[in-house]
Design a protein around this motif. Structure first.
Motif, PDB file in Angstrom:
ATOM      1  N   PRO A  59       2.369  95.494 -23.672  1.00 38.95           N
ATOM      2  CA  PRO A  59       2.186  96.380 -24.822  1.00 38.95           C
ATOM      3  C   PRO A  59       1.058  95.934 -25.760  1.00 38.95           C
ATOM      4  CG  PRO A  59       4.498  95.871 -24.504  1.00 38.95           C
ATOM      5  CD  PRO A  59       3.732  94.986 -23.585  1.00 38.95           C
ATOM      6  N   VAL A  60       0.952  94.628 -26.016  1.00 38.61           N
ATOM      7  CA  VAL A  60      -0.127  94.096 -26.852  1.00 38.61           C
ATOM      8  C   VAL A  60      -1.056  93.345 -25.918  1.00 38.61           C
ATOM      9  CG1 VAL A  60      -0.710  92.541 -28.737  1.00 38.61           C
ATOM     10  CG2 VAL A  60       1.394  93.888 -28.853  1.00 38.61           C
ATOM     11  N   VAL A 117       8.253  87.024 -23.215  1.00 36.02           N
ATOM     12  CA  VAL A 117       8.983  88.294 -23.082  1.00 36.02           C
ATOM     13  C   VAL A 117      10.023  88.416 -24.196  1.00 36.02           C
ATOM     14  CG1 VAL A 117      10.655  89.546 -21.655  1.00 36.02           C
ATOM     15  CG2 VAL A 117       8.615  88.583 -20.609  1.00 36.02           C
ATOM     16  N   GLN A 118      10.748  87.337 -24.457  1.00 31.00           N
ATOM     17  CA  GLN A 118      11.838  87.385 -25.440  1.00 31.00           C
ATOM     18  C   GLN A 118      11.358  87.464 -26.884  1.00 31.00           C
ATOM     19  OE1 GLN A 118      14.354  84.017 -24.621  1.00 31.00           O
ATOM     20  NE2 GLN A 118      15.544  85.140 -23.101  1.00 31.00           N
ATOM     21  N   ILE A 123       4.356  90.710 -23.285  1.00 30.49           N
ATOM     22  CA  ILE A 123       4.821  91.098 -21.951  1.00 30.49           C
ATOM     23  C   ILE A 123       6.175  91.784 -22.117  1.00 30.49           C
ATOM     24  CG2 ILE A 123       5.425  90.316 -19.622  1.00 30.49           C
ATOM     25  CD1 ILE A 123       3.923  87.740 -20.196  1.00 30.49           C
ATOM     26  N   ARG A 124       6.403  92.826 -21.336  1.00 34.54           N
ATOM     27  CA  ARG A 124       7.712  93.485 -21.341  1.00 34.54           C
ATOM     28  C   ARG A 124       8.119  93.742 -19.896  1.00 34.54           C
ATOM     29  NH1 ARG A 124       6.857  98.361 -23.652  1.00 34.54           N
ATOM     30  NH2 ARG A 124       7.222  99.520 -21.747  1.00 34.54           N
ATOM     31  N   ASN A 129      12.098  90.800 -13.402  1.00 36.52           N
ATOM     32  CA  ASN A 129      12.871  89.743 -14.045  1.00 36.52           C
ATOM     33  C   ASN A 129      12.191  88.405 -13.779  1.00 36.52           C
ATOM     34  OD1 ASN A 129      13.808  88.674 -11.513  1.00 36.52           O
ATOM     35  ND2 ASN A 129      15.350  90.309 -11.460  1.00 36.52           N
ATOM     36  N   TRP A 130      12.758  87.346 -14.340  1.00 39.90           N
ATOM     37  CA  TRP A 130      12.134  86.027 -14.233  1.00 39.90           C
ATOM     38  C   TRP A 130      12.027  85.561 -12.782  1.00 39.90           C
ATOM     39  CZ3 TRP A 130      14.480  82.008 -11.831  1.00 39.90           C
ATOM     40  CH2 TRP A 130      15.861  82.081 -11.660  1.00 39.90           C
ATOM     41  N   PHE A 131      12.999  85.950 -11.932  1.00 37.10           N
ATOM     42  CA  PHE A 131      12.956  85.512 -10.542  1.00 37.10           C
ATOM     43  C   PHE A 131      11.742  86.064  -9.818  1.00 37.10           C
ATOM     44  CE2 PHE A 131      13.736  86.212  -6.038  1.00 37.10           C
ATOM     45  CZ  PHE A 131      13.913  84.890  -5.624  1.00 37.10           C
TER      46      PHE A 131
END
Length: 172
Positions: A59-60, A117-118, A123-124, A129-131
């Motif tokens: 997004p950014v 991400v958190q 990043i979104r 997922n992390w895996f």
């Protein structure tokens, strides 16, 4: 998190990536450059595919009008980390040490990504997922290392053949 702070993170990552050049030993710079360029090539393909398939989003990001991927991550930070990875790769150590080296680099990069991400909008994860990040990072490190081994192995054989020919020519 404010937009200014997020762009500050991008600039900081860009500066740190550029500073990583300083820790690459002089005799390993060719190897690091080949790893850097090959990783950029791989990352360009994977990065665009993942974004275009809407598995994750940035997004950014910088250069938002040009690309939907993160220029700093895809073309500087990630490839430069791979250059350092290859420059210090423990090729004369056991297979377990080498595997651990892959796991260490992959895990650290994945943890940093999960934190981004958190706590930011840099990043979104959409359908990611992390895996998947861990697996693709591991795979691209493996691909880059394999390419470097093949490339420099071929170059070594070519140089030896040239030296043999030169020695033969001087004897004649």
């Amino acid at each position: 998190m404010s937009l200014l702070l997020q762009y500050g993170i991008i600039v900081l990552v860009l500066i740190l990536s550029l500073l990583l050049i300083l820790i690459i030993p002089r005799q390993k710079r060719r190897l690091a450059m080949v790893a850097f360029l090959f990783k950029q090539y791989i990352t360009c393909i994977f990065g665009h595919a993942v974004v275009e398939l809407q598995l994750l989003a940035y997004p950014v990001r910088e250069l938002a009008d040009v690309s939907r991927t993160s220029f700093t991550y895809e073309y500087m930070a990630y490839p430069m980390t791979c250059a350092v990875f290859n420059a210090y790769y423990p090729s004369h150590r056991s297979g377990w040490i080498q595997f651990g080296y892959y796991v260490l680099f992959t895990t650290v990069l994945t943890i940093v990504e999960v934190l981004l991400v958190q706590y930011t909008d840099l990043i979104r994860y959409v359908r990611w997922n992390w895996f998947w990040s861990w697996a693709t990072i591991f795979l691209t490190f493996l691909m880059t290392r394999s390419f470097c081994v093949i490339y420099f192995g071929t170059m070594t054989r070519v140089e030896k053949a040239k030296q043999k020919n030169a020695a033969r020519m001087t004897r004649s």
